[in-house]
Scaffold this motif. Structure first.
Motif, PDB file in Angstrom:
ATOM      1  N   LEU A 118       0.783  -1.422   0.023  1.00 54.63           N
ATOM      2  CA  LEU A 118       0.114  -0.019  -0.084  1.00 54.63           C
ATOM      3  C   LEU A 118       0.933   1.096   0.053  1.00 54.63           C
ATOM      4  O   LEU A 118       1.923   1.428   0.894  1.00 54.63           O
ATOM      5  CB  LEU A 118      -0.866   0.046   1.255  1.00 54.63           C
ATOM      6  N   VAL A 119       0.554   2.163  -0.918  1.00 59.55           N
ATOM      7  CA  VAL A 119       1.471   3.360  -0.834  1.00 59.55           C
ATOM      8  C   VAL A 119       0.457   4.489  -0.951  1.00 59.55           C
ATOM      9  O   VAL A 119      -0.311   4.588  -1.831  1.00 59.55           O
ATOM     10  CB  VAL A 119       2.285   3.415  -2.451  1.00 59.55           C
ATOM     11  N   GLN A 124       6.298   3.892  -6.804  1.00 56.46           N
ATOM     12  CA  GLN A 124       5.665   2.792  -7.871  1.00 56.46           C
ATOM     13  C   GLN A 124       6.612   2.036  -8.640  1.00 56.46           C
ATOM     14  O   GLN A 124       6.768   0.881  -8.595  1.00 56.46           O
ATOM     15  CB  GLN A 124       4.534   3.479  -8.583  1.00 56.46           C
ATOM     16  N   ASP A 125       7.584   2.792  -9.232  1.00 55.29           N
ATOM     17  CA  ASP A 125       8.502   2.105 -10.175  1.00 55.29           C
ATOM     18  C   ASP A 125       9.652   1.320  -9.409  1.00 55.29           C
ATOM     19  O   ASP A 125       9.865   0.543  -9.803  1.00 55.29           O
ATOM     20  CB  ASP A 125       9.281   3.467 -10.906  1.00 55.29           C
ATOM     21  N   PRO A 175       2.547  -2.478  -6.085  1.00 61.80           N
ATOM     22  CA  PRO A 175       2.151  -1.237  -5.294  1.00 61.80           C
ATOM     23  C   PRO A 175       0.605  -1.038  -5.874  1.00 61.80           C
ATOM     24  O   PRO A 175       0.172  -1.237  -6.686  1.00 61.80           O
ATOM     25  CB  PRO A 175       2.923  -0.136  -6.036  1.00 61.80           C
ATOM     26  N   VAL A 176       0.024  -0.680  -4.647  1.00 62.86           N
ATOM     27  CA  VAL A 176      -1.506  -0.344  -4.595  1.00 62.86           C
ATOM     28  C   VAL A 176      -1.518   1.031  -4.381  1.00 62.86           C
ATOM     29  O   VAL A 176      -1.159   1.483  -3.072  1.00 62.86           O
ATOM     30  CB  VAL A 176      -2.343  -1.251  -3.763  1.00 62.86           C
ATOM     31  N   MET A 177      -1.942   1.878  -5.133  1.00 61.66           N
ATOM     32  CA  MET A 177      -1.593   3.419  -4.747  1.00 61.66           C
ATOM     33  C   MET A 177      -2.884   4.050  -4.109  1.00 61.66           C
ATOM     34  O   MET A 177      -4.026   3.944  -4.805  1.00 61.66           O
ATOM     35  CB  MET A 177      -1.241   4.202  -6.367  1.00 61.66           C
ATOM     36  N   VAL A 185       3.905   2.141   2.519  1.00 59.03           N
ATOM     37  CA  VAL A 185       4.630   3.386   2.572  1.00 59.03           C
ATOM     38  C   VAL A 185       3.562   4.349   2.455  1.00 59.03           C
ATOM     39  O   VAL A 185       2.765   4.527   1.916  1.00 59.03           O
ATOM     40  CB  VAL A 185       5.308   3.331   1.138  1.00 59.03           C
ATOM     41  N   ILE A 186       3.615   5.199   3.738  1.00 59.99           N
ATOM     42  CA  ILE A 186       2.379   6.307   4.142  1.00 59.99           C
ATOM     43  C   ILE A 186       3.265   7.629   4.181  1.00 59.99           C
ATOM     44  O   ILE A 186       3.959   7.788   5.162  1.00 59.99           O
ATOM     45  CB  ILE A 186       1.686   5.650   5.018  1.00 59.99           C
ATOM     46  N   ASP A 187       2.815   8.649   3.424  1.00 61.25           N
ATOM     47  CA  ASP A 187       3.129   9.858   3.893  1.00 61.25           C
ATOM     48  C   ASP A 187       2.214  10.426   4.757  1.00 61.25           C
ATOM     49  O   ASP A 187       1.165  10.030   5.024  1.00 61.25           O
ATOM     50  CB  ASP A 187       2.880  10.815   2.690  1.00 61.25           C
TER      51      ASP A 187
END
Length: 129
Positions: free
Chosen positions: A6-7, A19-20, A29-31, A52-54
């Motif tokens: 999960l991004v 993602q790349d 990646p699941v955006m 990966v979380i902002d």
């Protein structure tokens, strides 16, 4: 076999780079570009190997997304943040939950990011699916 990640990132260029990098390293990646999209993905009850979380995202905040995710699964999380250090208050807010957490400050290098991804994915391999 790919690993679902999960991004949650609202900066388009950074989201594409993450993602790349994940795809190049065998992940799926699941955006999500905001909190609303992230909560919808979590509600689908899909199991992720990593997130990966902002922290600073529209329609929510990263800490709330992390708590929602950890309420379902203790998935390892990389917090990608523009803050130089995760505040004591933020760590305290997340501490009652079960998942491992690593912080990476923007701008980060690809090598440091990928090292964290690999390390946390090794941790997640022992987790039941």
């Amino acid at each position: 076999m790919t690993c679902p990640v999960l991004v949650v990132e609202d900066e388009a260029l950074l989201a594409m780079m993450v993602q790349d990098l994940l795809v190049e390293n065998g992940c799926e990646p699941v955006m999500a570009a905001n909190g609303r999209e992230a909560f919808a993905l979590i509600a689908q009850a899909r199991i992720f190997d990593l997130a990966v979380i902002d922290l600073n995202i529209p329609d929510g905040d990263g800490a709330t997304v992390i708590r929602a995710l950890w309420n379902r699964w203790p998935v390892p999380v990389i917090v990608s943040t523009g803050y130089q250090d995760l505040s004591h208050e933020m760590r305290e807010a997340l501490s009652p939950f079960a998942g491992p957490l690593e912080v990476i400050s923007k701008p980060w290098s690809e090598a440091v990011f990928l090292d964290l991804v690999r390390r946390l994915l090794r941790h997640a391999q022992g987790r039941p699916t």
